[in-house]
Design a protein around this motif. Structure first.
Motif, PDB file in Angstrom:
ATOM      1  N   ARG A  41      86.684 -18.856  63.417  1.00 41.53           N
ATOM      2  CA  ARG A  41      85.540 -18.056  64.033  1.00 41.53           C
ATOM      3  C   ARG A  41      85.292 -16.702  63.288  1.00 41.53           C
ATOM      4  N   LEU A  58      83.278 -13.859  65.423  1.00 44.81           N
ATOM      5  CA  LEU A  58      82.049 -13.869  65.497  1.00 44.81           C
ATOM      6  C   LEU A  58      82.139 -14.845  67.176  1.00 44.81           C
ATOM      7  N   PHE A  60      80.828 -17.751  67.723  1.00 41.47           N
ATOM      8  CA  PHE A  60      80.645 -19.400  67.853  1.00 41.47           C
ATOM      9  C   PHE A  60      81.550 -19.562  65.895  1.00 41.47           C
ATOM     10  N   GLY A  62      81.094 -20.131  62.502  1.00 44.80           N
ATOM     11  CA  GLY A  62      79.499 -20.069  61.446  1.00 44.80           C
ATOM     12  C   GLY A  62      80.121 -20.794  60.487  1.00 44.80           C
ATOM     13  N   THR A  77      75.129 -21.333  62.566  1.00 43.15           N
ATOM     14  CA  THR A  77      76.203 -21.721  63.430  1.00 43.15           C
ATOM     15  C   THR A  77      76.172 -23.478  64.290  1.00 43.15           C
ATOM     16  N   ASP A  78      77.730 -23.212  65.134  1.00 45.12           N
ATOM     17  CA  ASP A  78      77.296 -24.172  65.984  1.00 45.12           C
ATOM     18  C   ASP A  78      76.301 -24.172  67.382  1.00 45.12           C
ATOM     19  N   ARG A 105      78.297 -28.978  64.860  1.00 43.07           N
ATOM     20  CA  ARG A 105      78.710 -28.165  64.984  1.00 43.07           C
ATOM     21  C   ARG A 105      77.972 -27.584  63.039  1.00 43.07           C
TER      22      ARG A 105
END
Length: 296
Positions: A41, A58, A60, A62, A77-78, A105
């Motif tokens: 992340r 992040l 999430f 990415g 992103t997921d 994802r």
């Protein structure tokens, strides 16, 4: 006819040790290279001229970044597609991809010359048939291919009239004719390169200004170069066992880099692969091209 491996003569651009380095892209407006550690992340940034790096945590997973304009980037992103403000790092939701598939994802993707994004998804654990490839144009999402396991190698011919993609679990690179004005398929996809059952997964790919396809072979420590008819014309060694995705960079896009990963390696394998997860400069001259911006 067998192609002999070309020994590695490059260098490490960034010793990031990403668990799953992916999604590299170069912004010629700023001279910055961007790439992700999906599992970690993190969004990585490297100044191609100075080598100075930065890491952006992040909230999430990415996997793909595309420039929108001087102040904004699109990130897959997921949690769907989001817009990142390059000055503040703030994120704004843009569009959902798979609200009905919370276990998925984003994975591989690339912007078509028309300004539309092709983006692939997959199960977080690579579950069979859980992923898909989508076309996103000005916020409108169109599903192109479903029941895929590990979406990869999304790239386009320079004129935008041909698209390529692979399901790494099957290892057959597909080719499809596109409407160059929209990036949408206008026919059925067919097999261009059949590596089913062969060693090394076909991972990320990019297409250069001459239409050559550069593909990272996960598990084989090489980046392969194919001509548009699918013939392997060159194979370049890299000092990592799991190269994941190539990208062109430099002031004239004449250099080639590849991300890599240590995901799945035990302690012994990591000790034997000390540069796993690093960003690698292949040290070769290519006829690359810059990625188009995503059009909002």
């Amino acid at each position: 006819m067998a192609v002999e491996n070309i020994p590695f003569k490059g260098s490490v651009l960034a010793a990031t040790a990403s668990e799953l380095g992916e999604g590299p892209t170069f912004d010629p407006h700023t001279g910055k290279i961007w790439w992700f550690d999906i599992v970690g992340r993190k969004l990585h940034e490297c100044d191609a001229a100075s080598g100075e790096t930065a890491v952006h945590p992040l909230p999430f997973m990415g996997s793909v970044l595309a420039r929108i304009d001087d102040g904004r980037q699109l990130i897959a992103t997921d949690q769907g597609l989001v817009i990142r403000d390059t000055a503040s790092g703030a994120f704004t939701p843009y569009v959902e991809l798979e609200p009905d598939r919370p276990g998925n994802r984003s994975n591989d993707g690339r912007v078509h010359p028309s300004g539309a994004l092709w983006i692939g998804t997959m199960g977080r654990n690579g579950e069979d048939g859980k992923g898909a490839i989508y076309h996103v144009a000005r916020g409108t999402v169109t599903k192109l291919y479903d029941a895929m396991s590990i979406t990869n190698a999304i790239c386009f011919s320079p004129d935008g009239a041909t698209g390529y993609f692979v399901d790494t679990a099957i290892n057959r690179l597909m080719r499809v004719t596109l409407d160059a004005a929209t990036g949408l398929p206008v026919g059925e996809a067919s097999v261009l390169i059949d590596n089913h059952g062969a060693s090394g997964g076909m991972d990320g790919a990019v297409c250069d200004a001459e239409g050559l396809i550069w593909n990272a072979r996960w598990g084989l420590s090489v980046v392969d170069c194919y001509d548009p008819d699918g013939s392997l014309i060159a194979r370049y060694d890299v000092p990592v066992s799991q190269p994941s995705c190539p990208a062109f960079f430099g002031s004239d896009a004449s250099r080639l880099l590849v991300t890599s990963a240590w995901q799945g390696l035990d302690d012994e394998a990591r000790a034997a692969d000390p540069q796993a997860g690093h960003l690698i400069d292949l040290g070769i001259t290519v006829k690359g091209r810059f990625e188009p911006d995503y059009r909002l």
